[in-house]
Design a protein around this motif. Sequence first.
Motif, short mmCIF file in Angstrom:
data_model
loop_
_atom_site.label_atom_id
_atom_site.label_comp_id
_atom_site.label_asym_id
_atom_site.label_seq_id
_atom_site.Cartn_x
_atom_site.Cartn_y
_atom_site.Cartn_z
N GLU A 1 -7.34 9.24 -1.66
CA GLU A 1 -8.00 10.04 -2.69
C GLU A 1 -8.19 11.50 -2.28
O GLU A 1 -7.68 12.41 -2.93
CB GLU A 1 -9.37 9.42 -3.02
N SER B 1 0.82 -1.21 0.00
CA SER B 1 0.00 0.00 0.00
C SER B 1 0.85 1.26 0.00
O SER B 1 0.50 2.24 -0.66
CB SER B 1 -0.95 0.00 1.20
N LYS C 1 -9.13 4.76 1.48
CA LYS C 1 -9.64 5.62 0.40
C LYS C 1 -9.58 7.10 0.75
O LYS C 1 -9.23 7.92 -0.11
CB LYS C 1 -11.07 5.22 0.06
N THR D 1 -1.63 2.90 -3.06
CA THR D 1 -2.70 3.69 -2.45
C THR D 1 -2.21 4.49 -1.26
O THR D 1 -2.82 5.48 -0.88
CB THR D 1 -3.84 2.77 -1.98
N ASP E 1 -13.09 3.18 -11.33
CA ASP E 1 -12.78 3.35 -9.92
C ASP E 1 -11.31 2.97 -9.71
O ASP E 1 -10.98 1.82 -9.44
CB ASP E 1 -13.70 2.48 -9.05
N TRP E 2 -10.45 3.96 -9.87
CA TRP E 2 -9.02 3.67 -9.82
C TRP E 2 -8.58 3.21 -8.43
O TRP E 2 -7.71 2.34 -8.32
CB TRP E 2 -8.22 4.91 -10.24
N PHE E 3 -9.15 3.80 -7.40
CA PHE E 3 -8.76 3.35 -6.06
C PHE E 3 -9.09 1.88 -5.86
O PHE E 3 -8.28 1.14 -5.29
CB PHE E 3 -9.44 4.19 -4.98
N ALA E 4 -10.26 1.45 -6.29
CA ALA E 4 -10.65 0.05 -6.11
C ALA E 4 -9.67 -0.87 -6.81
O ALA E 4 -9.31 -1.93 -6.27
CB ALA E 4 -12.07 -0.17 -6.64
N ARG E 5 -9.23 -0.49 -8.01
CA ARG E 5 -8.26 -1.31 -8.73
C ARG E 5 -6.94 -1.40 -7.95
O ARG E 5 -6.39 -2.48 -7.74
CB ARG E 5 -7.98 -0.72 -10.11
N ASP E 6 -6.44 -0.25 -7.52
CA ASP E 6 -5.15 -0.22 -6.84
C ASP E 6 -5.23 -0.90 -5.47
O ASP E 6 -4.29 -1.58 -5.04
CB ASP E 6 -4.67 1.22 -6.67
N ASP E 7 -6.36 -0.70 -4.79
CA ASP E 7 -6.52 -1.32 -3.48
C ASP E 7 -6.59 -2.84 -3.60
O ASP E 7 -6.04 -3.56 -2.74
CB ASP E 7 -7.78 -0.78 -2.81
N ALA E 8 -7.22 -3.33 -4.64
CA ALA E 8 -7.27 -4.78 -4.85
C ALA E 8 -5.86 -5.34 -5.04
O ALA E 8 -5.53 -6.41 -4.51
CB ALA E 8 -8.15 -5.11 -6.06
#
Length: 773
Positions: free
Chosen positions: A692, A680, A688, A684, A737-744
């Motif tokens: 973000e 992380s 979030k 990220t 949803d870029w955060f969702a991609r990176d967080d995954a």
Amino acid sequence: MGRRLILRCRAVLVTTVFAAVAAASAPAVPLAGATAQAATPTPGPQQASAGSGTPVTGSLTPGSGTRSAAGASSALFDPAPARASLERLLPSHAAQFTLLPVAEPASGASFTVSGTAGAIEVRGTSPATLLTGVGWYLERIAGVDLGWPGSSVGRLPDTLPAVDAPLTRSASVPHRYALNDTDEGYSGAYRDFASYQHDIDLMALHGVNEVFVPTGAEYPYYRALQEFGYSAAELRAWIPAPAHQGWWLLQNLSGFGGPVSEQLVEARAALGGRIAGHLRSLGMTPVLPGFFGTVPAGFAARNAGAVTVPQGTWVGFARPDWLDPTGPVFARLAASYYRFQQERFGESDMFKMDLLHEGGVAGGVDVAAAAGAVQRALDTARPGATWVMLGWQNNPTPALLSGVDRRRVLIVDGLSDRYDGLDREVQWGGTPYAFGTIPNFGGHTSIGANTGVWADRFHTWLSKRDSALRGIAYLPEATGASPAAFDLFTELAWQPGPIDTKSWFAAYAARRYGGTDPHAAAAWEQLRLGPYGMASGTWSEPQDGLFAARPALTASTAAKWSPKAMRYDAATVERALAELLQVAPRLRTTDAYRFDLVDVARQALANRSRVLLPRIKAAYDAEDLTGFRTLVREWQGHEELLGRLVGSDQRFLLGPWLADARAWGADQEERDRLEYDARSILTTWAGKGPSETGGLRDYANREWSGLVQDVYAPRWAAYFASLDRALVTGAAPVAVDWFARDDAWARGHQRYPTTPTGDPFALAGEVRAALGA
């Protein structure tokens, strides 16, 4: 083999005999104000002056425990730790060095190098300074480089060359400080002792004598707060995972990536103790985190008489509370903290603390009185200790400095080379400070620094009337990149006057690869004119690359607070790459050459992203589908090549970073948490909100194998695919949803290679061809 054995035996015998004689004839400790005489031979023609800064008095001497208040050595030291470091750094040639301790005079640290072929003598005023003398011998006499990173010592001859005339240098400042509060998080919080030991050996080789040690800093909090109403489980949930602990120590956040295990707390304390011990063995000062009032929620309710001040938020994180230092409980908690710290980390006389860092709230607390109380608690636990503060933004404020004994403060300035018109003597009221630089934020792989500013400004500030300059401070947010910057900056303290950067880089080019070569010289001249020739005024770091940026046709930076445009002519890097590819084959075998070749080729590709993206935008805006697709294929081809290029060097691999993190876990759950901690912080950074809204995402972006292929390239591929569909259908691009991609990805567990693959020279050639250079 026979000659090497004889040389090794001779060196050990001479050092042992000298140590015995020195022990019997060590000078008595001089009376206060007396001048100590160093056992240094008559200076030769290469003697350097000590500089013209105002002498430091009182306790503002390095805290190795071997100097009196007057700066004189209290006893000759054992050179054995320096010899052990030398055996690690130069195992095939260490026996050809004789290391001789001498008393340190009031003027400060110094070394002298002399000797005949195969029998080099280094005299120095501490074990670390002996290593500094070895470093100067390697660079100035033997013509090789042992950098951070990259080495050409493999090109040393079997018999080391003689020193034609004694080489002597004296440090112009007593404080030669290294490491940012963030270094552990961005350089690798999960390294082992051998890694830290190597870094310390390199720092000693380059003249550093004070090093910040945050490793295991959670331990004294963990133990002390259990005496003030908190359970071990509560505290393990409050302490962040290691990669994020730097910001907890700065009072910015808590708990992220936790809970940590008892095993992890104990293991990190043990490692931190070993790091501090190694520094002390070399006569270097471990600068430890001090206590200034950070406490968990609910402290006042559990401790009668305590007053705490809520600290609000820091880029989306709830900050820990601040215990009012002027209240009755602070001194008791501070005493407990320092007691536990000393038990595990040993002695020090320098402690790093920053009150109200980046938006901290004083509330109704008198800042001057609070600072005075913090210093009194430190002085009670460690009489005469120096309080180290970071010069950053508006800190330290005049109000804070008005409450302390400024003679026992050292400000390590993070902005010396960033802005113009600075007058630190006026701003900080004559408080001693170190000329510092932060040439790297977040561990970006970008090459470059404001080296010309360093070369001119340091000695100008040092020599001005009533100068309070007492040191240098090497403060990149992550180490292990831009080795030329580390080499040049640390040399400032050992040169008698301003450095001519043109001559310096020419000499650096020769020793970097272990031999003179016109193409190497030409390459480094281009790098000097380009990324290493940036001016002050706004930034202290170079721009980052757009392959790592959050996809947008208007993207101008990957990290929110990085430069938004090129800070130098990108053509200089492409020309440097072309020259490096023509370096003589005999010099291409060095580790330093391979690292630099990959690094310069990587930078050339990264810079091209800033050329391509505006062209892609122009094609898209013009609804030129054919042109758009052609340019996107070029972009993606560069990304694919970049991934293969950085995969060819160990220092650009993600795999070891993640494997190291998992190795520290006590069980499967903790191994997964620690891997998330390590993943992380590179992507990220956090959840979030901070990522973000707070803007922390991609703060630590870096062009590493693994990140390029599985984080950066897929993001851009998805984005360009959505734009392509929009051009074909006429519909608006689909939001992602870029955060969702990176967080995954950050929560994943895919394994990555831990060993490099591919031929760096061939891949760098591909880069040159792809760029048309």
